[in-house]
Motif scaffolding. Sequence first.
Motif, PDB file in Angstrom:
ATOM      1  N   ARG A  91       0.957  -1.179  -0.261  1.00  0.00           N
ATOM      2  CA  ARG A  91       0.070   0.081   0.084  1.00  0.00           C
ATOM      3  C   ARG A  91       0.743   1.293   0.007  1.00  0.00           C
ATOM      4  N   LEU A  92       0.523   2.146  -0.707  1.00  0.00           N
ATOM      5  CA  LEU A  92       0.996   3.570  -0.802  1.00  0.00           C
ATOM      6  C   LEU A  92       0.291   4.667  -0.119  1.00  0.00           C
ATOM      7  N   GLU A  93       0.632   5.342   0.665  1.00  0.00           N
ATOM      8  CA  GLU A  93      -0.325   6.426   1.197  1.00  0.00           C
ATOM      9  C   GLU A  93       0.652   7.714   1.084  1.00  0.00           C
ATOM     10  N   VAL A  94      -0.131   8.839   0.892  1.00  0.00           N
ATOM     11  CA  VAL A  94       0.270  10.282   0.863  1.00  0.00           C
ATOM     12  C   VAL A  94      -0.150  10.896   1.986  1.00  0.00           C
ATOM     13  N   VAL A  95       0.639  11.149   3.033  1.00  0.00           N
ATOM     14  CA  VAL A  95       0.081  11.934   4.173  1.00  0.00           C
ATOM     15  C   VAL A  95       0.522  13.530   4.204  1.00  0.00           C
ATOM     16  N   LEU A 125      -6.112  14.475  -3.771  1.00  0.00           N
ATOM     17  CA  LEU A 125      -5.225  13.248  -3.399  1.00  0.00           C
ATOM     18  C   LEU A 125      -6.142  11.830  -3.197  1.00  0.00           C
ATOM     19  N   ASP A 126      -7.273  12.166  -2.736  1.00  0.00           N
ATOM     20  CA  ASP A 126      -8.102  11.029  -2.599  1.00  0.00           C
ATOM     21  C   ASP A 126      -8.188  10.222  -3.904  1.00  0.00           C
ATOM     22  N   ARG A 127      -8.330  11.106  -5.074  1.00  0.00           N
ATOM     23  CA  ARG A 127      -8.383  10.234  -6.437  1.00  0.00           C
ATOM     24  C   ARG A 127      -7.509   9.799  -6.958  1.00  0.00           C
ATOM     25  N   VAL A 128      -6.327  10.519  -6.670  1.00  0.00           N
ATOM     26  CA  VAL A 128      -4.873  10.080  -7.401  1.00  0.00           C
ATOM     27  C   VAL A 128      -4.452   8.763  -6.600  1.00  0.00           C
ATOM     28  N   VAL A 129      -4.250   8.627  -5.540  1.00  0.00           N
ATOM     29  CA  VAL A 129      -3.553   7.810  -4.469  1.00  0.00           C
ATOM     30  C   VAL A 129      -4.096   6.230  -4.953  1.00  0.00           C
ATOM     31  N   PRO A 130      -5.551   6.229  -4.913  1.00  0.00           N
ATOM     32  CA  PRO A 130      -5.878   4.708  -5.133  1.00  0.00           C
ATOM     33  C   PRO A 130      -5.626   4.299  -6.505  1.00  0.00           C
ATOM     34  N   ILE A 131      -5.482   5.208  -7.441  1.00  0.00           N
ATOM     35  CA  ILE A 131      -4.851   5.022  -8.933  1.00  0.00           C
ATOM     36  C   ILE A 131      -3.460   4.395  -8.941  1.00  0.00           C
ATOM     37  N   LEU A 132      -2.576   5.093  -8.228  1.00  0.00           N
ATOM     38  CA  LEU A 132      -1.138   4.873  -7.989  1.00  0.00           C
ATOM     39  C   LEU A 132      -1.122   3.468  -7.269  1.00  0.00           C
ATOM     40  N   ASN A 133      -1.941   3.043  -6.495  1.00  0.00           N
ATOM     41  CA  ASN A 133      -1.932   1.767  -5.726  1.00  0.00           C
ATOM     42  C   ASN A 133      -2.647   0.651  -6.837  1.00  0.00           C
ATOM     43  N   GLU A 134      -3.460   0.982  -7.492  1.00  0.00           N
ATOM     44  CA  GLU A 134      -3.913   0.136  -8.483  1.00  0.00           C
ATOM     45  C   GLU A 134      -2.800  -0.342  -9.454  1.00  0.00           C
ATOM     46  N   ARG A 171       3.878   2.460 -16.595  1.00  0.00           N
ATOM     47  CA  ARG A 171       2.765   2.269 -15.699  1.00  0.00           C
ATOM     48  C   ARG A 171       1.895   3.457 -15.377  1.00  0.00           C
ATOM     49  N   LEU A 172       2.632   4.590 -15.334  1.00  0.00           N
ATOM     50  CA  LEU A 172       1.892   5.819 -14.822  1.00  0.00           C
ATOM     51  C   LEU A 172       1.574   6.855 -15.884  1.00  0.00           C
ATOM     52  N   ARG A 173       2.069   6.802 -17.093  1.00  0.00           N
ATOM     53  CA  ARG A 173       2.249   7.954 -17.663  1.00  0.00           C
ATOM     54  C   ARG A 173       0.898   8.434 -18.359  1.00  0.00           C
ATOM     55  N   ASP A 174      -0.214   7.413 -18.520  1.00  0.00           N
ATOM     56  CA  ASP A 174      -1.512   7.699 -18.938  1.00  0.00           C
ATOM     57  C   ASP A 174      -2.384   8.276 -17.904  1.00  0.00           C
ATOM     58  N   ALA A 234      -2.932  14.081 -15.175  1.00  0.00           N
ATOM     59  CA  ALA A 234      -2.286  15.140 -14.081  1.00  0.00           C
ATOM     60  C   ALA A 234      -3.345  15.670 -13.074  1.00  0.00           C
ATOM     61  N   ASP A 235      -2.851  15.665 -11.969  1.00  0.00           N
ATOM     62  CA  ASP A 235      -3.668  16.182 -10.686  1.00  0.00           C
ATOM     63  C   ASP A 235      -3.104  17.572 -10.264  1.00  0.00           C
ATOM     64  N   ASP A 236      -3.917  18.381  -9.570  1.00  0.00           N
ATOM     65  CA  ASP A 236      -3.602  19.629  -9.188  1.00  0.00           C
ATOM     66  C   ASP A 236      -2.461  19.594  -8.141  1.00  0.00           C
ATOM     67  N   ASN A 237      -2.290  18.650  -7.323  1.00  0.00           N
ATOM     68  CA  ASN A 237      -1.273  18.601  -6.419  1.00  0.00           C
ATOM     69  C   ASN A 237      -0.029  18.083  -7.095  1.00  0.00           C
ATOM     70  N   GLY A 238       0.288  17.809  -8.145  1.00  0.00           N
ATOM     71  CA  GLY A 238       1.387  17.308  -8.957  1.00  0.00           C
ATOM     72  C   GLY A 238       2.070  16.140  -8.509  1.00  0.00           C
ATOM     73  N   ILE A 239       1.029  15.262  -7.750  1.00  0.00           N
ATOM     74  CA  ILE A 239       1.764  13.987  -7.151  1.00  0.00           C
ATOM     75  C   ILE A 239       2.040  12.854  -8.216  1.00  0.00           C
ATOM     76  N   VAL A 240       1.533  12.912  -9.360  1.00  0.00           N
ATOM     77  CA  VAL A 240       1.564  11.970 -10.466  1.00  0.00           C
ATOM     78  C   VAL A 240       2.988  12.533 -11.199  1.00  0.00           C
ATOM     79  N   ARG A 241       3.340  13.512 -11.244  1.00  0.00           N
ATOM     80  CA  ARG A 241       4.193  14.333 -11.787  1.00  0.00           C
ATOM     81  C   ARG A 241       5.594  13.892 -10.777  1.00  0.00           C
TER      82      ARG A 241
END
Length: 361
Positions: free
Chosen positions: A154-158, A192-201, A218-221, A224-231
């Motif tokens: 599991r990956l979490e972003v706190v 954050l709640d939208r992107v983190v589950p995708i990263l875990n998937e 695995r992640l390029r598609d 992008a999120d407002d937080n810049g977490i994916v980038r």
Amino acid sequence: MARMSVQKQSYGALNNESPLTEREREILRLVVKSFIQTADPVGSRFLASRFPIGLSAASIRNTMSDLEERGYLDHPYTSAGRVPTELGYRKFVDELMETAELTPAEKLMLRSEIERLAGDTDDLLHKSSRILGRLSNLLGVALMPRLSTGVLDRLEVVPLSTNRAMFVMSMRGGLVKTIMVELDSHLNRKELDRVVPILNERLSGLTLEEIRRTYGARLRDIDADDNGIVRLVLDEAPTLFSEQAESKRVRYGGAKNMLLHPEFQEPSHFRNLMEMMEDENVVIQLLEERTGADEVGIGRAVISIGSENSDEKAEHCSLVAARYRMGNSIGTIGVLGPMRMDYPRAVVLVEAMAAMLSSRD
């Protein structure tokens, strides 16, 4: 008489002569056992009066002389007694030592400590090394598993502040890696709640090594999120999913116990021990090279004595170590001390601790 079976290492032919006779084996066993207990050279009169072996002091003395000629005993200074050599200790641990057992109270204490710290791997290993040090009167050593072989559960972003967060990567088996990151934009909890589950998937179920190798595809598609977490994950993946520094893998417990042993009253021996503890790469090498062979099973003790250790700083030491498993990752737990250590006690303690750490899966 029950003998203890431990994992043997092949260190070459130390002695190619004929096997020891039963009398020689018994006298060698008693000399080693007595010297471990007293730290004093062992004489024939001492053995004759202390143990009911049915031999005169003269017969024992002759047998000890034969063992000395064959390299199993030494005759220090002008003392009438003998002490075991490195070869004598090796024969003892491979063939002659008896099985030791933990008391019910010790078993209960070990189990309760492991269960109490089950949620914190770092504290667990630190405490485990301290327990081993205390119960053995030696230096307890615990080596964290390599994270690269750990499977991400599991990956979490706190969020820590508006533009600062902590990535928490929990591995199967209980290992946890945390890393602080700075973000270019303010954290948006909804995003954050939208992107983190995708990263875990996309990433859970993979080893960190697999993630480092394939994160781009695995992640390029992912949008992008407002937080810049994916980038941030794309840009910093080699760091986020890297192996921890070697200097952070070793935990010690009971270093002061070394001062209780007369061997470390020798300044050069104590200095070598301190220098070795300060250079954790040396300790990691000592632990992993002895337990890393494919034929060494999880939880099975391996003993290296004196010059069998790869670093000259450990040439007056013995190491008893065993591997434990956390998920897909392998760590090592053990004790380090003088060659004159209570090997049966060290073996049973190390194997019990390795088994309990592995049973947490």
